[in-house]
Each structure stands twice: as structure tokens, then as C-alpha cells.
Motif scaffolding. Structure first.
Motif, PDB file in Angstrom:
ATOM      1  N   ASN A 282     -14.286  -6.290  23.846  1.00 16.66           N
ATOM      2  CA  ASN A 282     -13.530  -6.909  22.756  1.00 16.66           C
ATOM      3  C   ASN A 282     -14.414  -7.924  22.020  1.00 16.66           C
ATOM      4  O   ASN A 282     -15.567  -8.143  22.400  1.00 16.66           O
ATOM      5  N   LYS A 283     -13.869  -8.542  20.983  1.00 16.38           N
ATOM      6  CA  LYS A 283     -14.660  -9.426  20.121  1.00 16.38           C
ATOM      7  C   LYS A 283     -15.307 -10.565  20.899  1.00 16.38           C
ATOM      8  O   LYS A 283     -16.512 -10.819  20.765  1.00 16.38           O
ATOM      9  N   THR A 284     -14.521 -11.241  21.719  1.00 17.72           N
ATOM     10  CA  THR A 284     -15.039 -12.399  22.452  1.00 17.72           C
ATOM     11  C   THR A 284     -16.119 -12.002  23.447  1.00 17.72           C
ATOM     12  O   THR A 284     -17.210 -12.596  23.475  1.00 17.72           O
ATOM     13  N   SER A 285     -15.838 -10.987  24.263  1.00 20.05           N
ATOM     14  CA  SER A 285     -16.807 -10.562  25.272  1.00 20.05           C
ATOM     15  C   SER A 285     -18.061  -9.974  24.630  1.00 20.05           C
ATOM     16  O   SER A 285     -19.180 -10.237  25.069  1.00 20.05           O
ATOM     17  N   GLY A 286     -17.870  -9.159  23.592  1.00 23.21           N
ATOM     18  CA  GLY A 286     -19.016  -8.550  22.916  1.00 23.21           C
ATOM     19  C   GLY A 286     -19.924  -9.597  22.304  1.00 23.21           C
ATOM     20  O   GLY A 286     -21.156  -9.531  22.423  1.00 23.21           O
ATOM     21  N   ARG A 287     -19.318 -10.584  21.636  1.00 21.95           N
ATOM     22  CA  ARG A 287     -20.102 -11.647  21.014  1.00 21.95           C
ATOM     23  C   ARG A 287     -20.858 -12.450  22.060  1.00 21.95           C
ATOM     24  O   ARG A 287     -22.042 -12.794  21.868  1.00 21.95           O
ATOM     25  N   ASP A 288     -20.202 -12.747  23.190  1.00 21.05           N
ATOM     26  CA  ASP A 288     -20.868 -13.512  24.260  1.00 21.05           C
ATOM     27  C   ASP A 288     -22.039 -12.728  24.853  1.00 21.05           C
ATOM     28  O   ASP A 288     -23.089 -13.303  25.161  1.00 21.05           O
ATOM     29  N   LYS A 289     -21.862 -11.416  25.013  1.00 21.83           N
ATOM     30  CA  LYS A 289     -22.918 -10.597  25.597  1.00 21.83           C
ATOM     31  C   LYS A 289     -24.117 -10.477  24.656  1.00 21.83           C
ATOM     32  O   LYS A 289     -25.271 -10.523  25.094  1.00 21.83           O
ATOM     33  N   VAL A 290     -23.841 -10.324  23.353  1.00 21.51           N
ATOM     34  CA  VAL A 290     -24.937 -10.270  22.382  1.00 21.51           C
ATOM     35  C   VAL A 290     -25.684 -11.604  22.377  1.00 21.51           C
ATOM     36  O   VAL A 290     -26.927 -11.642  22.364  1.00 21.51           O
ATOM     37  N   LYS A 291     -24.940 -12.700  22.376  1.00 19.65           N
ATOM     38  CA  LYS A 291     -25.548 -14.036  22.397  1.00 19.65           C
ATOM     39  C   LYS A 291     -26.435 -14.204  23.622  1.00 19.65           C
ATOM     40  O   LYS A 291     -27.559 -14.731  23.528  1.00 19.65           O
ATOM     41  N   ASN A 292     -25.946 -13.761  24.771  1.00 22.82           N
ATOM     42  CA  ASN A 292     -26.718 -13.872  26.007  1.00 22.82           C
ATOM     43  C   ASN A 292     -28.009 -13.053  25.933  1.00 22.82           C
ATOM     44  O   ASN A 292     -29.072 -13.493  26.380  1.00 22.82           O
ATOM     45  N   CYS A 293     -27.906 -11.856  25.348  1.00 23.91           N
ATOM     46  CA  CYS A 293     -29.105 -11.011  25.194  1.00 23.91           C
ATOM     47  C   CYS A 293     -30.131 -11.663  24.273  1.00 23.91           C
ATOM     48  O   CYS A 293     -31.336 -11.664  24.559  1.00 23.91           O
ATOM     49  N   LEU A 294     -29.656 -12.231  23.178  1.00 19.80           N
ATOM     50  CA  LEU A 294     -30.561 -12.880  22.224  1.00 19.80           C
ATOM     51  C   LEU A 294     -31.278 -14.068  22.868  1.00 19.80           C
ATOM     52  O   LEU A 294     -32.470 -14.284  22.650  1.00 19.80           O
ATOM     53  N   GLU A 295     -30.546 -14.824  23.663  1.00 21.82           N
ATOM     54  CA  GLU A 295     -31.121 -16.016  24.292  1.00 21.82           C
ATOM     55  C   GLU A 295     -32.145 -15.669  25.361  1.00 21.82           C
ATOM     56  O   GLU A 295     -32.992 -16.505  25.698  1.00 21.82           O
ATOM     57  N   ASN A 296     -32.075 -14.449  25.887  1.00 21.38           N
ATOM     58  CA  ASN A 296     -32.966 -14.076  26.990  1.00 21.38           C
ATOM     59  C   ASN A 296     -34.027 -13.055  26.584  1.00 21.38           C
ATOM     60  O   ASN A 296     -34.690 -12.487  27.449  1.00 21.38           O
ATOM     61  N   MET A 297     -34.197 -12.837  25.301  1.00 19.81           N
ATOM     62  CA  MET A 297     -35.245 -11.927  24.847  1.00 19.81           C
ATOM     63  C   MET A 297     -36.616 -12.582  24.987  1.00 19.81           C
ATOM     64  O   MET A 297     -36.779 -13.767  24.691  1.00 19.81           O
ATOM     65  N   SER A 298     -37.577 -11.806  25.439  1.00 16.57           N
ATOM     66  CA  SER A 298     -38.956 -12.309  25.516  1.00 16.57           C
ATOM     67  C   SER A 298     -39.650 -12.066  24.180  1.00 16.57           C
ATOM     68  O   SER A 298     -39.120 -11.390  23.288  1.00 16.57           O
ATOM     69  N   GLU A 299     -40.830 -12.607  24.036  1.00 17.34           N
ATOM     70  CA  GLU A 299     -41.546 -12.539  22.755  1.00 17.34           C
ATOM     71  C   GLU A 299     -41.829 -11.106  22.329  1.00 17.34           C
ATOM     72  O   GLU A 299     -41.848 -10.786  21.136  1.00 17.34           O
ATOM     73  N   SER A 300     -42.029 -10.232  23.284  1.00 17.21           N
ATOM     74  CA  SER A 300     -42.395  -8.846  22.955  1.00 17.21           C
ATOM     75  C   SER A 300     -41.179  -7.933  22.740  1.00 17.21           C
ATOM     76  O   SER A 300     -41.327  -6.795  22.330  1.00 17.21           O
ATOM     77  N   ASP A 301     -39.993  -8.436  23.015  1.00 18.98           N
ATOM     78  CA  ASP A 301     -38.787  -7.615  22.891  1.00 18.98           C
ATOM     79  C   ASP A 301     -38.412  -7.375  21.433  1.00 18.98           C
ATOM     80  O   ASP A 301     -38.526  -8.273  20.590  1.00 18.98           O
ATOM     81  N   VAL A 302     -37.941  -6.163  21.178  1.00 17.02           N
ATOM     82  CA  VAL A 302     -37.428  -5.814  19.855  1.00 17.02           C
ATOM     83  C   VAL A 302     -36.083  -5.121  20.044  1.00 17.02           C
ATOM     84  O   VAL A 302     -35.962  -4.205  20.853  1.00 17.02           O
ATOM     85  N   ALA A 303     -35.082  -5.566  19.316  1.00 17.41           N
ATOM     86  CA  ALA A 303     -33.740  -4.988  19.430  1.00 17.41           C
ATOM     87  C   ALA A 303     -33.163  -4.751  18.043  1.00 17.41           C
ATOM     88  O   ALA A 303     -33.765  -5.132  17.033  1.00 17.41           O
ATOM     89  N   ALA A 304     -32.007  -4.116  18.003  1.00 15.65           N
ATOM     90  CA  ALA A 304     -31.332  -3.866  16.730  1.00 15.65           C
ATOM     91  C   ALA A 304     -29.888  -4.312  16.838  1.00 15.65           C
ATOM     92  O   ALA A 304     -29.165  -3.906  17.758  1.00 15.65           O
TER      93      ALA A 304
END
Length: 214
Positions: free
Chosen positions: A92-114
Motif C-alpha cells: 500500500n501507499k505507506t508501506s511502499g513509500r517507506d520501503k522505497v525510502k529505505n532502499c534509497l537511504e541504503n544505496m551504495s555509490e555504485s548502485d543504480v536503480a529506477a
């Protein structure tokens, strides 16, 4: 015989396992009474007492186990409802947004996402033309098409109404991203052609590079 008839009449009140346990218990009583009538042996009564105790114990454990499983199932379903969109099965909106935020915060310098945004074009017109039941069908169909282009580590979320977001991690190159988006587009297009309905989507995609966090 009276016990057997009573058990059969009350069958619907018991679970399948409990019914068969009680059925065994009744047959033990009947068999013991019959054998005791033919050959007067004291140990048969002791055996019945022993097996009766076992049956009651097993029935009690079965009921406790069933109650625990039912409670666990209700808990898991409550947790699922709190984090998922029930209609589509996506986050849902809340969980999806939290999961995307968590992924963004834990990306390393070499990571590329869409990070992508999808909505159904003129969805009000789809509802007005084909009816709300068809509109609900397409909400679920778009969700299913999104799930097909997501790996286990990716995120697909129903953001609201006919709007969705998706986050594809570890996108190595533009060709891979293009292939996935084309797969989604073709899935929706082929279903619309099959149903002879004028339904299509708009997709916006933003490339995300790691922030140097290790």
C-alpha cells in the motif's frame, strides 16, 4: 450404540480430526463391552481407560493446536492488511513509500536503480465507458503486469486509485530497463486488444544513482 448415534447426529459441530478421535473412542467402548461379555477379562477395562485418556489428550492438543493456528493466521492476515493493498496485493501507499525510502537511504555509490510512476490514462473515462467492475479489473491487471517486471528485491506499490509506483533495484544498464518496461507495456497492450477495450497507461521513470553510502 446410543453414543454412536449421538456422535453422528452432532458430527457437524466437530472438526474432522475431533470427530474421528471420538469415533475411535466409541468403537473402543463398544468393542470392550462385547469382549468383556464373551471373555471376562479385567485388563480390557484398563486398556479402555488408558486409550480413552490418550484420545482425550490428543483431542485437547488438537484443539489447542487448531486455536493457535487460527490465531496465527488472523495475526498474519492483520499484518498483511496493514501493509498491502487488498485489491491488488501490492504494497500500500505507506508501506511502499517507506520501503522505497529505505532502499534509497541504503544505496551504495555504485548502485543504480529506477523509480517509476504509472497511471491509467483517462481512468474516469474507462469507468464511465465500461463500468466500475471493468475499472477494478484493470486496476488489478496493471498491478499484475507490474509484478511481472519486478524481481524479489524490487518494490511495486499501489499509490492510490489508478496510480502506482515501482522501484527497480540494481538496474545494470538502460537496455535492461527498456526490456522490462517494454514487457509491461506489451502485457497491458495485449490484454486491451484481447478484450477490445481502449485502455493504456502513462509511465514516468527517474534514474537513481547511489549517494555514496556504504
Amino acid at each position: 450404540m446410543v453414543l454412536l448415534i449421538a456422535l453422528l447426529l452432532e458430527k457437524k459441530q466437530y472438526s474432522k480430526k475431533t470427530f474421528y478421535l471420538y469415533l475411535v473412542y466409541v468403537f473402543l467402548l463398544v468393542a470392550t463391552a462385547f469382549l468383556d461379555y464373551i471373555i471376562d477379562t479385567w485388563y480390557l477395562q484398563n486398556m479402555v481407560i488408558f486409550f480413552s485418556s490418550m484420545i482425550i489428550s490428543i483431542d485437547h492438543m488438537t484443539q489447542v493446536s487448531d486455536q493457535w493456528l487460527e490465531t496465527k493466521k488472523e495475526l498474519l492476515f492483520s499484518e498483511y492488511r496493514a501493509s498491502h493493498d487488498i485489491m491488488t496485493g501490492l504494497w500500500n501507499k505507506t508501506s511502499g513509500r517507506d520501503k522505497v525510502k529505505n532502499c534509497l537511504e541504503n544505496m551504495s555509490e555504485s548502485d543504480v536503480a529506477a523509480l517509476g510512476f504509472v497511471d491509467i490514462d483517462n481512468f474516469k473515462s474507462v469507468n464511465d465507458t465500461y463500468g466500475h467492475e471493468i475499472g477494478d479489473f484493470w486496476i488489478c491487471e496493471i498491478a499484475a503486469a507490474l509484478q511481472k517486471i519486478c524481481d524479489s528485491s524490487d518494490i511495486a506499490c499501489r499509490y492510490g486509485g489508478d496510480e502506482y509506483i515501482f522501484f527497480l533495484q540494481n538496474i545494470g544498464n538502460l537496455d535492461e530497463l527498456t526490456t522490462r518496461i517494454e514487457k509491461f507495456r506489451k502485457e497491458v497492450h495485449d490484454k486491451a486488444v484481447e478484450r477490445e477495450q481502449n485502455v493504456h497507461c502513462s509511465i514516468g521513470i527517474y534514474q537513481v544513482k547511489g549517494a555514496g553510502k556504504n
